[in-house]
Design a protein around this motif. Structure first.
Motif, mmCIF file in Angstrom:
data_model
loop_
_atom_site.group_PDB
_atom_site.id
_atom_site.type_symbol
_atom_site.label_atom_id
_atom_site.label_comp_id
_atom_site.label_asym_id
_atom_site.label_seq_id
_atom_site.Cartn_x
_atom_site.Cartn_y
_atom_site.Cartn_z
ATOM 1 N N UNK A 79 27.608 56.458 34.671
ATOM 2 C CA UNK A 79 26.542 55.960 33.790
ATOM 3 C C UNK A 79 25.578 57.099 33.452
ATOM 4 N N UNK A 80 25.251 57.226 32.192
ATOM 5 C CA UNK A 80 24.357 58.299 31.771
ATOM 6 C C UNK A 80 22.939 58.045 32.264
ATOM 7 N N UNK A 81 22.308 59.106 32.729
ATOM 8 C CA UNK A 81 20.924 59.017 33.176
ATOM 9 C C UNK A 81 19.934 59.324 32.043
ATOM 10 N N UNK A 82 20.461 59.627 30.869
ATOM 11 C CA UNK A 82 19.626 60.010 29.740
ATOM 12 C C UNK A 82 19.220 58.779 28.936
ATOM 13 N N UNK A 83 17.949 58.722 28.571
ATOM 14 C CA UNK A 83 17.445 57.640 27.725
ATOM 15 C C UNK A 83 17.479 58.099 26.272
ATOM 16 N N UNK A 84 18.364 57.502 25.489
ATOM 17 C CA UNK A 84 18.494 57.875 24.080
ATOM 18 C C UNK A 84 17.684 56.959 23.168
ATOM 19 N N UNK A 85 16.900 56.071 23.756
ATOM 20 C CA UNK A 85 16.103 55.155 22.963
ATOM 21 C C UNK A 85 16.902 53.956 22.496
#
Length: 352
Positions: free
Chosen positions: A1-7
């Motif tokens: 799961x990606x830890x990045x918040x892409x909005x």
């Protein structure tokens, strides 16, 4: 799961969804100084502790529009990070003042969704509430923003658009201390509530040119990280060809320009509605004129209210414009803001 918040994209929103926004913000003296540096705002209540104490405060409150930006900025990561444009506001109220040292935070509820016919974007309507460290409400507003869709191939055809009040109701209890005295030498203006009449128009003479550094640093001050304001590399490949200025900066500029003629109208009671009519870019010069829509007496003996309509114009003197809209009913290309708002202004009985 990606830890990045892409909005969030349009399809990530749902009616009734509640969002607690991160990053509570403690207001500092630096915020106040930078706001004056970016806007040139000259209202004496927000500039002088002495003036504030004479009016009845223990210390000066921060400018209501600065408080709006600092609190509004909390919502960008979740609501408008992937925005195409912030389209408008309604029913904005400022129930309690904010002071240096206070901490503001915000929550929002999705109250409307409308997918655009092109299937590539949609409009998200939210109701946001800002509070201070004691849980006291300091900002309450609704806004709508056009947001990209992530998957253009799937259409929801959702069309739930809320209705808004034409103006914010005037309450009996307004959280402004009983005004001790207004020093017109300090405020820079000699006009009080009784001096204004409905239908009057004020052509404010000053113009303010907004440079790239101005709008970039101001938007950073508000922690507004919407891509359209920051990512020049991305925006060069769009039809705009450059970064879009955060519409709230235009509101600040229009309010600052309106000082000349409304020097004693130092409190923003409410923003009834606001439309960003055309885009604003670095290098544009903002002018403004204000129409007095209504004079509203209050049961308090020391204050009244003015309902105003301030029109912000880019790169054109407002004296050249009789109406913000053309014969086709559309806004003229140089009109960038149509703001309907209510201010509190002292009555003549308070003159020092």
């Amino acid at each position: 799961m990606s830890k990045i918040n892409y909005g969030n994209y349009f399809e990530n929103f749902s009616i009734g969804q509640k969002i607690v926004h991160p990053l509570p913000r403690t207001v500092s003296e630096g915020d106040v100084s930078l706001y004056i540096a970016f806007t040139g705002s000259r209202f004496s209540l927000h500039s002088s502790d002495i003036v504030a104490r004479e009016i009845g405060y223990k210390k000066r409150p921060i400018d209501d529009i600065l408080m709006f930006h600092l609190t509004f900025g909390k919502s960008v990561q979740d609501i408008s990070l992937n925005a195409i444009a912030n389209l408008g506001y309604a029913e904005i109220s400022f129930p309690n003042p904010v002071f240096v040292g206070d901490t503001v935070s915000m929550t929002s509820t999705v109250i409307g969704l409308k997918e655009n016919s092109n299937g590539k974007s949609g409009v998200v309507y939210v109701h946001s509430i800002g509070v201070n460290q004691d849980g006291n409400e300091v900002l309450n507003f609704k806004r709508w923003v056009m947001v990209h869709k992530k998957d253009h191939s799937v259409k929801s055809e959702i069309n739930i658009v809320p209705t808004f009040e034409a103006s914010t109701p005037i309450v009996d209890k307004i959280n402004i201390p009983t005004i001790g005295a207004i020093d017109t030498d300090a405020s820079g203006g000699e006009y009080f509530f009784e001096d204004y009449v409905a239908g009057e128009r004020l052509n404010h003479p000053e113009g303010i040119t907004i440079d790239k550094s101005d709008h970039t640093l101001a938007t950073k001050l508000y922690q507004n990280n919407a891509k359209v304001h920051f990512n020049d590399h991305m925006m060069k490949s769009t039809p705009m060809g450059q970064r879009l200025m955060y519409g709230g900066i235009v509101i600040s500029m229009a309010r600052a320009i309106s000082f000349n003629g409304l020097q004693n109208a130092q409190w923003v009671y409410a923003i009834n509605s606001g439309n960003h009519c055309n885009p604003t870019y670095a290098g544009d010069t903002i002018y403004a004129y204000t129409e007095i829509l209504e004079t509203i007496d209050h049961k308090r003996e020391d204050i009244g209210l003015l309902r105003l309509r301030t029109i912000a114009v880019k790169n054109q003197n407002p004296t050249e414009i009789s109406s913000p809209k053309g014969e086709d009913g559309k806004y003229l290309p140089n009109i960038v803001l149509d703001l309907d708002y209510t201010v509190v202004i002292p009555k003549k009985s308070t003159k020092k």
